[in-house]
Write an enzyme that holds these catalytic residues in place. Structure first.
Site, PDB file in Angstrom:
ATOM      1  N   ASP A   1     -16.014   9.673 -28.455  1.00 12.63           N
ATOM      2  CA  ASP A   1     -17.427   9.832 -28.113  1.00 12.63           C
ATOM      3  C   ASP A   1     -18.279   9.485 -29.328  1.00 12.63           C
ATOM      4  O   ASP A   1     -18.152  10.117 -30.375  1.00 12.63           O
ATOM      5  CB  ASP A   1     -17.668  11.281 -27.672  1.00 12.63           C
TER       6      ASP A   1
ATOM      7  N   GLU B   1      -0.309  -1.518  -9.526  1.00 14.01           N
ATOM      8  CA  GLU B   1       0.198  -0.157  -9.381  1.00 14.01           C
ATOM      9  C   GLU B   1       0.805  -0.060  -7.992  1.00 14.01           C
ATOM     10  O   GLU B   1       0.081   0.058  -7.006  1.00 14.01           O
ATOM     11  CB  GLU B   1      -0.952   0.858  -9.537  1.00 14.01           C
TER      12      GLU B   1
ATOM     13  N   ASN C   1     -21.807   9.319 -29.289  1.00  7.43           N
ATOM     14  CA  ASN C   1     -23.183   9.807 -29.312  1.00  7.43           C
ATOM     15  C   ASN C   1     -23.329  11.295 -29.024  1.00  7.43           C
ATOM     16  O   ASN C   1     -24.424  11.781 -28.735  1.00  7.43           O
ATOM     17  CB  ASN C   1     -24.043   8.997 -28.339  1.00  7.43           C
TER      18      ASN C   1
ATOM     19  N   ASP D   1      -9.242  -2.465 -15.308  1.00  7.19           N
ATOM     20  CA  ASP D   1      -8.750  -1.854 -14.088  1.00  7.19           C
ATOM     21  C   ASP D   1      -9.491  -2.489 -12.914  1.00  7.19           C
ATOM     22  O   ASP D   1     -10.709  -2.673 -12.972  1.00  7.19           O
ATOM     23  CB  ASP D   1      -9.045  -0.347 -14.119  1.00  7.19           C
TER      24      ASP D   1
ATOM     25  N   ASP E   1     -16.946   6.778 -24.945  1.00  9.87           N
ATOM     26  CA  ASP E   1     -17.808   5.655 -24.565  1.00  9.87           C
ATOM     27  C   ASP E   1     -17.358   4.359 -25.228  1.00  9.87           C
ATOM     28  O   ASP E   1     -16.449   4.360 -26.062  1.00  9.87           O
ATOM     29  CB  ASP E   1     -19.282   5.972 -24.883  1.00  9.87           C
TER      30      ASP E   1
ATOM     31  N   ASP F   1      -5.343  -1.152  -9.274  1.00 12.04           N
ATOM     32  CA  ASP F   1      -5.219   0.231  -8.839  1.00 12.04           C
ATOM     33  C   ASP F   1      -4.776   0.324  -7.380  1.00 12.04           C
ATOM     34  O   ASP F   1      -5.337  -0.355  -6.510  1.00 12.04           O
ATOM     35  CB  ASP F   1      -6.593   0.911  -8.975  1.00 12.04           C
TER      36      ASP F   1
ATOM     37  N   ASP G   1     -22.491  13.222 -26.544  1.00 12.76           N
ATOM     38  CA  ASP G   1     -22.716  13.814 -25.211  1.00 12.76           C
ATOM     39  C   ASP G   1     -21.424  14.401 -24.629  1.00 12.76           C
ATOM     40  O   ASP G   1     -21.401  14.859 -23.486  1.00 12.76           O
ATOM     41  CB  ASP G   1     -23.350  12.799 -24.248  1.00 12.76           C
TER      42      ASP G   1
HETATM   43  O1  ISL Z   1       0.736   7.611  -4.112  1.00 14.55           O
HETATM   44  C1  ISL Z   1       1.017   8.171  -5.113  1.00 14.55           C
HETATM   45  C2  ISL Z   1       2.236   8.963  -5.152  1.00 14.55           C
HETATM   46  O2  ISL Z   1       3.026   8.723  -4.050  1.00 14.55           O
HETATM   47  C3  ISL Z   1       0.161   8.149  -6.310  1.00 14.55           C
HETATM   48  O3  ISL Z   1       0.938   7.990  -7.459  1.00 14.55           O
HETATM   49  C4  ISL Z   1      -0.877   7.059  -6.247  1.00 14.55           C
HETATM   50  O4  ISL Z   1      -0.279   5.831  -6.465  1.00 14.55           O
HETATM   51  C5  ISL Z   1      -1.874   7.263  -7.282  1.00 14.55           C
HETATM   52  O5  ISL Z   1      -2.494   8.504  -7.083  1.00 14.55           O
HETATM   53  C6  ISL Z   1      -2.906   6.169  -7.283  1.00 14.55           C
HETATM   54  O6  ISL Z   1      -3.583   6.286  -8.491  1.00 14.55           O
HETATM   55  C7  ISL Z   1      -4.645   5.450  -8.781  1.00 14.55           C
HETATM   56  O7  ISL Z   1      -5.646   5.479  -7.804  1.00 14.55           O
HETATM   57  C8  ISL Z   1      -6.334   6.722  -7.658  1.00 14.55           C
HETATM   58  C9  ISL Z   1      -6.814   7.291  -8.988  1.00 14.55           C
HETATM   59  O8  ISL Z   1      -7.219   8.609  -8.808  1.00 14.55           O
HETATM   60  C10 ISL Z   1      -5.744   7.238 -10.046  1.00 14.55           C
HETATM   61  O9  ISL Z   1      -6.263   7.693 -11.263  1.00 14.55           O
HETATM   62  C11 ISL Z   1      -5.261   5.828 -10.108  1.00 14.55           C
HETATM   63  O10 ISL Z   1      -4.345   5.593 -11.130  1.00 14.55           O
HETATM   64  C12 ISL Z   1      -7.504   6.438  -6.775  1.00 14.55           C
HETATM   65  O11 ISL Z   1      -8.245   5.373  -7.296  1.00 14.55           O
HETATM   66 CA    CA Z   2     -20.624   9.456 -25.312  1.00  9.71          CA
END
Ligand code: ISL
Ligand code: CA
Length: 560
Positions: A24, A258, A26, A101, A32, A202, A28
């Site tokens: 961080d 992922e 600043n 991401d 950041d 993601d 808050d």
């Molecule tokens: O499905 C799962 C387990 O069977 C989880 O591991 C799933 O893949 C995971 O929660 C997905 O994560 C990602 O998307 C989420 C977010 O909250 C996580 O931080 C991110 O890594 C929703 O965007």
């Molecule tokens: Ca900050």
């Protein structure tokens, strides 16, 4: 040469930053972008090549940035687009790449597409999301959200339900709609044209849904499991190939998906050589362990035999066909040393170093999560009020109030498995708030920052941080540690994880003791004839055939 297909993404080390908790600038209380800029040298000195930046886009911030309300803006709490451009420029100047991401399974419910979509049944954005009529006075089907509760949210305005695999603030996008896909591709090009170096995608295994929307099997005593219908859905590979053809293939970038819940076969479809989809797929077998009706929630450690089986399967079955991601943790997982090692004062450092050696000497790209290089531990907060994670809070309610678990056991699960374990602030120093902020941190700093912090570890040659540096230097310099073929040895050993990496007549031998006992071993005959030269060791001394508690050694074969 025996290296197979070479590529920079196979030779790099990725450092994940969770912006809220990194630094961080600043006061808050929230990390950041200027904070990250101030730490670029730290990351570079560690030996990382790539930063994976968890979301810093404009967000409703109920899931810490994974609920994006504008893909083209930087969240105010993190700074401005100018700050981002400066971060990218300075990182590039130092030879660091930045991977962003990409969160496109869902948006925030505050995204303009969704605020339009929910206005009326015939709004032009209606089909950007997945709307269904209710059934029998309730939700369209029995699916449960991964964060607890139903996966459907009723919307009074149009008397219909929308699908949200994650929280109600995260409505799922409708990938069947070509307009949605083209909007996503356009946005990806916009970021790539700015010069970013790739995407971590993601929840990408969830983007294609089976169209029938049938009830799922009830596995938690409450809701139907949506995974068979939403994970690796029917059109997933069609979409990824389209994305590859229209966007990814036009840039020299790193791409990693992922893909939770994926088997080797699944992963090879997402990221097999020549599939023209992604380069790498995160698999979660060593971290996603189901505990009956409680799902991911557990307080039990995985055994060594199981770890060996899982990693060896992935190493062998991807050999020559795909590329592994090597990770112990990320922002959704507890701290590596607390979960897989031993975070007691006596063994924390040595077991953290052992874990890094064991995994990152395997074949694949290492992904390390901020603070792992310090051996940071789980939070172990006693009170639910100290946790911030939406999943943790909603699941505590589910575990205790709906599944009848005792509050003590639920807290024990959270202390062991909860996501906030990863999200306590980076421990830069032993001073106020671990040097993370001058203000009040958004989540408590782990009080052990007085012992575990970057400032003291930078000065100490024997620290976990300095060991990680040496290990990464080794990874970069030994081709066999990158491209060598993996073979497990001593498979039945109950204490030791040992394997070789072979490339063009070179052999590396990795031996790691996963226990706090001494451990003796005898190499297989074909390896005994060699002279072994230690390349790295987490103790000062090393006696062939013997390992001290949590000792790890990497050896290189000399002449026969
Ligand atoms: O499905 C799962 C387990 O069977 C989880 O591991 C799933 O893949 C995971 O929660 C997905 O994560 C990602 O998307 C989420 C977010 O909250 C996580 O931080 C991110 O890594 C929703 O965007
Ligand atoms: Ca900050």
């Amino acid at each position: 040469m025996n290296e197979g297909i070479k590529a920079w993404y196979k030779e790099c080390i990725v450092y994940q930053i969770y912006p809220m908790s990194f630094c961080d600038s600043n006061g808050d209380g929230i990390g950041d972008l200027p904070g990250i800029i101030s730490k670029l040298d730290y990351i570079k000195d560690l030996g990382a090549d790539v930063i994976w930046l968890s979301p810093c886009y404009q967000s409703s911030n109920k899931d810490n940035g994974y609920d994006i309300s504008d893909y083209y803006k930087i969240a105010q709490q993190y700074g401005t687009m100018d700050d981002f451009d400066e971060l990218l420029r300075k990182a590039h100047d130092k030879g660091l790449k930045i991977v962003m991401d990409l969160v496109v399974n869902h948006t925030s419910d505050e995204h303009a597409w969704f605020t339009e979509s929910r206005k009326s049944r015939d709004n032009p954005y209606r089909d950007y999301y997945i709307w269904k009529d209710g059934k029998g006075g309730g939700a369209p089907n029995n699916w449960g959200s991964l964060f607890g509760g139903s996966a459907w949210e009723y919307d009074e305005k149009t008397d219909m339900y929308y699908l949200h695999i994650f929280s109600t603030k995260q409505p799922d996008l409708n990938w069947e709609n070509e307009k949605v896909r083209n909007e996503v591709y356009k946005m990806m090009r916009w970021w790539l044209d700015k010069g970013i170096d790739g995407f971590r995608m993601d929840a990408i295994s969830f983007i294609s849904k089976t169209p029938a929307f049938e009830d799922g099997k009830v596995t938690d005593g409450l809701y139907g499991d949506l995974s068979p219908f939403c994970m690796h859905g029917p059109k997933i590979h069609e979409y990824l190939r389209e994305m590859n053809q229209k966007v990814l293939s036009k840039y020299d970038i790193l791409t990693v998906g992922e893909v939770s819940g994926s088997t080797v076969e699944d992963a090879l479809k997402y990221a097999g050589e020549g599939r023209n989809e992604l380069q790498m797929a995160f698999q979660f077998e060593h971290v996603d362990r189901k505990n009956g009706i409680y799902g991911k929630w557990t307080d039990e450690k995985i055994g060594l035999a199981e770890l060996k089986n899982i990693f060896t399967k992935w190493q062998k079955e991807l050999e020559g066909k795909g590329w592994n991601c090597l990770f112990w943790g990320n922002h959704d997982q507890p701290r590596a040393v607390s979960r897989f090692g031993d975070d007691s004062p006596e063994y924390r450092e040595v077991s953290a170093k052992m874990l890094a050696t064991c995994l990152y000497m395997m074949k694949g790209t290492p992904y390390i999560f901020q603070g792992e290089e310090l051996g940071m531990t789980n939070a172990y907060f006693e009170r639910l009020e100290d946790y911030r994670d939406i999943e943790t809070i909603q699941c505590y309610d589910k575990l205790v109030n709906r599944q009848g678990l005792s509050p003590q056991k639920a807290m024990s699960f959270i202390k062991f498995t909860g996501r906030d374990n990863a999200r306590t602030p980076m421990q830069w120093s032993g001073g106020k708030n671990g040097g993370f902020t001058n203000g009040i941190p958004w989540i408590k700093v782990n009080p052990n920052c007085t012992e575990i912090n970057a400032e003291s570890q930078l000065k100490n040659e024997k620290s976990v941080y300095q060991y990680y540096r040496r290990l990464f230097r080794l990874k970069h310099s030994e081709r066999a540690s990158i491209y060598g073929v993996y073979d497990l040895i001593l498979p039945e050993d109950k204490k030791i994880y040992a394997y070789t990496r072979k490339l063009d007549g070179e052999i590396l031998l990795v031996v790691c003791n996963f226990t706090k006992d001494d451990a003796a071993y005898r190499l297989p005959d074909e390896l005994r004839i060699r002279a072994w030269i230690p390349l790295i060791n987490n103790y000062d001394d090393y006696e062939p055939g013997k390992l001290q508690p949590y000792q790890a050694v990497v050896l290189k074969a000399g002449a026969e």
